[in-house]
Structures are given as C-alpha cells and as structure tokens.
Design an enzyme around this catalytic site. Structure first.
Site, PDB file in Angstrom:
ATOM      1  N   PRO A  25     -31.443  -4.530 -17.241  1.00  0.00           N
ATOM      2  CG  PRO A  25     -29.216  -4.445 -16.569  1.00  0.00           C
ATOM      3  CD  PRO A  25     -30.220  -3.741 -17.415  1.00  0.00           C
ATOM      4  CB  CYS A 108     -26.389  -4.316  -8.497  1.00  0.00           C
ATOM      5  SG  CYS A 108     -27.427  -5.337  -7.429  1.00  0.00           S
ATOM      6  CE  LYS A 147     -29.138  -0.051 -15.785  1.00  0.00           C
ATOM      7  NZ  LYS A 147     -29.310   0.146 -14.339  1.00  0.00           N
ATOM      8  N   GLY A 220     -33.787   4.909 -14.973  1.00  0.00           N
ATOM      9  CA  GLY A 220     -34.290   5.271 -13.654  1.00  0.00           C
ATOM     10  C   GLY A 220     -35.626   5.995 -13.701  1.00  0.00           C
ATOM     11  N   GLY A 221     -36.683   5.325 -13.273  1.00  0.00           N
ATOM     12  CA  GLY A 221     -37.976   5.976 -13.107  1.00  0.00           C
ATOM     13  C   GLY A 221     -38.701   6.345 -14.372  1.00  0.00           C
ATOM     14  N   GLY A 241     -37.202   0.148 -17.054  1.00  0.00           N
ATOM     15  CA  GLY A 241     -37.031  -0.926 -16.086  1.00  0.00           C
ATOM     16  C   GLY A 241     -38.355  -1.518 -15.658  1.00  0.00           C
TER      17      GLY A 241
END
Length: 344
Positions: A25, A108, A147, A220-221, A241
């Site tokens: 997301p 977030c 998440k 992540g990454g 992402g």
C-alpha cells in the site's frame, strides 16, 4: 464487484506451499487505477489499497474511497485508525464492498497519521493494536492482517517487534507484514523514513524462525524478483513497493517465478487494449485520462522508445479532452520485440 473472489488467501497459501507476493500500500500511488493496471501485469500478486482512515470509511463518500474494479482481486483494504470499535465498523464496510483482506496500518510515519494516533506510533501501544485486531476479527470473516515496522524511535527492535507480533497473533491476525526498518516519528520526513533508517532483514527472519507456524511477510527496499526470491527462503511473503510502481514491468514475471505458471511472452497489445477500454470507461464517468496513465509512465523503463512513451503519457495524456487514443500513440513508440524479450 466481481463474484470471482479467491477463498481465504492465507489458507490457500498454507495448502499450496506458494508464497504471497504483494504490491505494498502506497499513499497517493496505489489507487484503483494503479491497481487495475498492475492486475493486467500479474494475475496472482496481492494488491493493496492506499491507507483509508476508518472515520472516512464510516462517514465519507464510500464509493469514491472504496470502490474498485472486480478485476483487481485479490485486493486488500488497508485501514488506518486506533479505535477498535471504529476499525471493526470500517472492516465490516470493507468486507461488504468485496475486499479479500483487511489490513491495519502500523507502519506509516507521516505527521498526519501521528496526529491521528495511528500508523507507526501504534508500535508503542501493542496492547491497543491487539485489541483493534481482535475487534476486527470478531466483525468480519475475511483475513485481518497487520503491516508494521520493526520499531520506532529509540525502541529496541528485538523486544518491540516480538511484543507487537505476539499480541496481534494471539488476537487472531492472519498475517504480519513487516517493513524491515525502524520509523523515526520526529526528525525524518515520510520519504526519509523509507530510505534513511537502515534495513534489518535478519530481524524479520528471526521473527519468522521464532514463529514457524505463523505467516510472516517482509517489505522494504526489495528491488527485484531475485531479491524477493532470496527473502522467501526465510519468510512466507515478499512485498514490493516503489520498485513495482516505478518499474511496473517487474510484475510481469511474478506469476511464472513464484506461482508455477508457464513463462510466456507478455501480450502488450492486449494490455494496451485493456487499459484503453478502462480509460474510456473512466472518462465516460467524468474522469481524466491522466488519472489512469500517470501510473503507467515507468512501464517500459530502459527499452527502445521508452523516452517517447513517457513524454506522451506525461504531456499529451494530461491535456484537456485527452482520450484513449493517446495510449495507443504512446505504445506505438515502443520496440515490442525488445519489450517481449525483456519480459520473458
């Protein structure tokens, strides 16, 4: 909405042995037009909405906030909030709209999210997060997931992540997706929080090793399918992402790489037709072509003709009255022999 929905995604995963590969997301990016486009590139990848605040779901314009095309399945609704009752009510609404999963945002770090006492700051209140999950699980029949980050600010990621994971899994969460870096609630912008705190993939691997029978996914990454595959030696799911958004062609390889489907040359002509038809429907409803095409700019990154393709979508598609024919002009700039070779 389409009636062709999958059964409980995570139950299917447990039976099949396949991982879950997902597109994360992303605020301002993974709207309904982005998700429809991504679905044309991969049948099996789990797609997520942008975060939608529970209060907005309850009191806002639901069709605008939650509406989606049935082709998007499997698709998960990510909620933001910290009130168990409101989150449960919003989850019920999301289930009624046809979503396949409800996900709670505990990652977030934006100022707006902090002011609402949800997002990454919930890492500091794991008991409350568990109460939110329990309330949502009691209210809906579809999977409820989380998440999160590995920690925030000065938290030690070892006990911080374990405490949160233990609480939400005891409360019944079906999956825990972990963005493998801390979030700093002060001093870093949301953009910096995606880049500066160091990634700690081994911390997520240790969580999975401790919770062998629970679904743990990593985020992540992750820049390539090779990297995703390497992570899947340790965890159950990999979430792409920015790499999926900026270079969406990466998605065309997911079904063959991770789900056992036969590799075939990607049909870009069919993609153009599908997106042109979708854009036409959106325009007929009062929308603009640019709402759709802004998500498609990176599709042919690095291929012959990509610069002209990008220019067409970035300029012509945003002119007043622009129609689906602009998409066809953009696609005509691409060397499709090279594109199909790259996808295969």
């Amino acid at each position: 909405m389409s009636s062709q929905k999958p059964a409980d995604l995570y139950a299917e995963v447990r039976k099949s042995g396949f991982p879950v590969v997902a597109v994360a997301p992303m605020m301002d990016w993974t709207d309904r037009h982005c998700r429809f486009f991504h679905r044309q590139l991969t049948r099996r990848t789990l797609l997520y909405t942008e975060m939608v605040v529970a209060d907005a779901v309850i009191h806002g314009a639901r069709e605008r906030l939650l509406g989606f095309d049935g082709a998007e399945h499997p698709v998960a609704l990510q909620l933001g909030g910290s009130d168990p009752r409101k989150l449960a009510e919003a989850a019920v609404i999301g289930e009624a709209f046809g979503y396949d999963e409800i996900n709670l945002n505990v990652g977030c770090p934006s100022d707006r999210v902090q002011s609402g006492t949800f997002g990454a700051c919930l890492m500091k209140t794991p008991v409350l997060v568990a109460e939110c999950i329990a309330a949502m699980k009691a209210a809906v029949t579809i999977p409820v997931t989380v998440k999160c980050r590995i920690g925030v600010d000065d938290q030690n990621p070892e006990p911080a992540l374990d405490t949160l994971a233990d609480g939400v899994l005891t409360a019944g969460t079906d999956a825990l997706w972990v963005h493998a870096r801390k979030a700093w609630l002060e001093g870093f912008s949301p953009k910096e929080n995606r880049e500066i705190p160091p990634l700690d993939y081994p911390r997520v691997y240790r969580l999975k090793a401790r919770m062998a029978n629970q679904f743990i996914g990593i985020n992540g990454g992750i820049q390539s399918l090779d990297q995703a595959e390497a992570h899947l030696a340790y965890v159950d799911g990999a979430m792409l992402g920015r790499s999926a958004y900026h270079t969406p062609g990466i998605l065309t390889g997911i079904d063959a790489t991770f789900y056992g489907e036969a590799p075939v040359a990607f049909d870009y002509a069919a993609l153009m037709d599908a997106m042109a038809a979708y854009a036409a429907r959106h325009i007929e409803k009062g929308g603009r072509l640019g709402h759709v095409t802004r998500h498609m700019v990176g599709l042919f990154h690095g291929l012959p003709g990509a610069r002209r393709y990008r220019q067409t979508l970035s300029t012509d598609a945003n002119r007043p009255g622009a129609g689906p024919e602009v998409l066809k002009t953009a696609f005509a700039a691409i060397d499709f022999v090279a594109a199909e070779t790259e996808a295969a």
